[in-house]
Motif scaffolding. Structure first.
Motif: not given
Ligand SMILES: *Cc1c(COP(=O)(O)O)cnc(C)c1O
Length: 410
Positions: A104-113, A340-350
């Motif tokens: 099920k899991n996909v590893i990706l950065p939080s600091y991204t698009y 601001a580049q990649y702000t907020p990071p995804l783990h804050h908004v997902s």
């Protein structure tokens, strides 16, 4: 040296009230954005368009889509290229095809698009966020490896805005753990790694041709791969899962690129070399002008590799006297649409995601530290000079600015 006693003057800004945030007129008449919006010759676009229009084939792998696929495969030095309706679907379809079954899991950065977690969800998978390296702003084998487990279906490696992630290390990790590796290479479209073009690394690489990207097809995207089986599956998947008239071979959708978009993208490819020269000129102007702006550092491209020079990113150093929020407010009022580049990071908004690497110390520390500055077709070198002067004025008048903001409760 400039100081509060001898404030720098910026073009029309002699007094704090000349700043647009405080009621002055904006430094620019037009909005300066971070979108590329490259505008190739209209005649070239029309000449390409005549080809499909004359033949009456508007979509469904028409002559221009095929021409574009061949040109892009050559640019990326890769066997297969498939054009699609967007970069978003390029990543969704690649993950859908490559993800290991039953996982099920996909590893990706939080600091991204900011839309990448949605992309993973559309593929029916769950995002697991990894850290990035604080010096390169890129994910690495070291940040990914601890997150791999029996439920890892794929790794989605994303190239940072400036330079690339460590491609070789990620390939070695993925191969040794037998996990499929998909690259989101949108930000590295024109670049090379050790002299080899981006496009044939991992199992598949994904690109966007949205108007804001290096190659403008209005909208559009593509996947590159050396894996023929994968390419055939993607050909079918992007066109309802059909092969031939009506033989259904796979789960499908409609993610085809139409011919008018292909015409625009081809016109952009004809112009690409000269676009790179123009981008490089803007980058060099930023580089020179910003060497005298205190408190900021321009991120440098690794010019030992081929570079697209599309985006310009600065770091706000400890010595920069204002927060990124206030800096952006001031700039936006002047019609300088920095971001601001990649702000907020995804783990804050997902909402849907599983955040196992819950601390995310590095990623959290990067929020608001990096700004994307205007670049691309609509930005002149003279504009860059003005932006640098504006930032110097802001830096040397920061105390007054803060007092003014507090006084006006802005
Ligand atoms: C723009 C972008 C996408 C999405 O591409 P679209 O063509 O707009 O769907 C994906 N990844 C990154 C890094 C992007 O910048």
């Amino acid at each position: 040296m400039t100081s509060e006693n001898h404030p720098v003057k910026c073009g029309a800004k002699n007094d704090l009230t000349d700043l647009a945030l405080f009621g002055g007129s904006a430094l620019f008449d037009k909005f300066l954005s971070t979108s590329n919006l490259v505008k190739p010759s209209f005649d070239v676009f029309l000449d390409y368009s005549k080809i499909f229009y004359t033949q009456g084939q508007y979509t469904n792998r028409g002559p221009l889509s095929q021409m574009l696929e061949a040109r892009l495969a050559k640019l990326h030095d890769v066997k297969h290229c498939l054009v699609l309706s967007g970069g978003f679907w390029a990543v969704v379809l690649s993950l859908k095809c490559l993800a290991l079954t039953g996982r099920k899991n996909v590893i990706l950065p939080s600091y991204t698009y900011r839309k990448l977690a949605d992309i993973v969800s559309w593929a029916g998978l769950s995002p697991v966020f990894c850290e990035v390296d604080a010096s390169t702003l890129a994910m690495s084998a070291e940040t990914v490896a601890p997150l791999i487990d029996d439920n890892t279906a794929a790794i989605l490696a994303v190239h940072p805005i400036v330079n690339q992630c460590p491609v070789d290390d990620l390939e070695t990790l993925a191969q040794s753990r037998k996990i499929p590796l998909v690259f989101d290479s949108v930000e590295s479209t024109y670049e090379t790694v050790n002299g080899r073009p981006i496009g044939s690394f991992g199992d598949a690489e994904c690109f966007s041709m949205h108007a804001s990207k290096l190659i403008n097809g209005f909208e559009g995207g593509y996947v590159t791969t050396n894996n023929t089986e994968l390419a055939n599956q993607l050909y079918a998947m992007r066109a309802f899962g059909f092969v031939g008239q009506d033989e259904v071979v796979t789960f499908g959708m409609n993610a085809k690129l139409n011919e008018v978009h292909a015409a625009m993208a081809l016109a952009c490819l004809d112009d690409l070399d000269s676009q790179i020269v123009r981008n490089q000129e803007r980058y060099r102007t930023y580089y020179t002008e910003f060497s005298t702006v205190p408190g900021v550092r321009l991120l440098e491209f690794d010019e030992a590799e081929r570079c697209g020079y599309k985006c310009v990113v600065i770091e706000l150093l400890e010595s920069w006297p204002l927060s990124s929020e206030v800096t952006l407010k001031l700039l936006h009022a002047e019609k300088v649409i920095a971001r601001a580049q990649y702000t907020p990071p995804l783990h804050h908004v997902s909402a849907s995601s599983e955040v196992r690497n819950a601390e995310m110390v590095v990623t959290n520390s990067l929020a608001g530290k990096y700004l994307l500055l205007p670049s691309g077709h609509t930005v002149e070198c003279a504009d860059i000079n003005q932006i640098a002067e504006l930032l110097k004025y802001i830096a040397s008048n920061s105390k007054g600015i803060i007092a003014e903001i507090n006084g006006r409760s802005l």
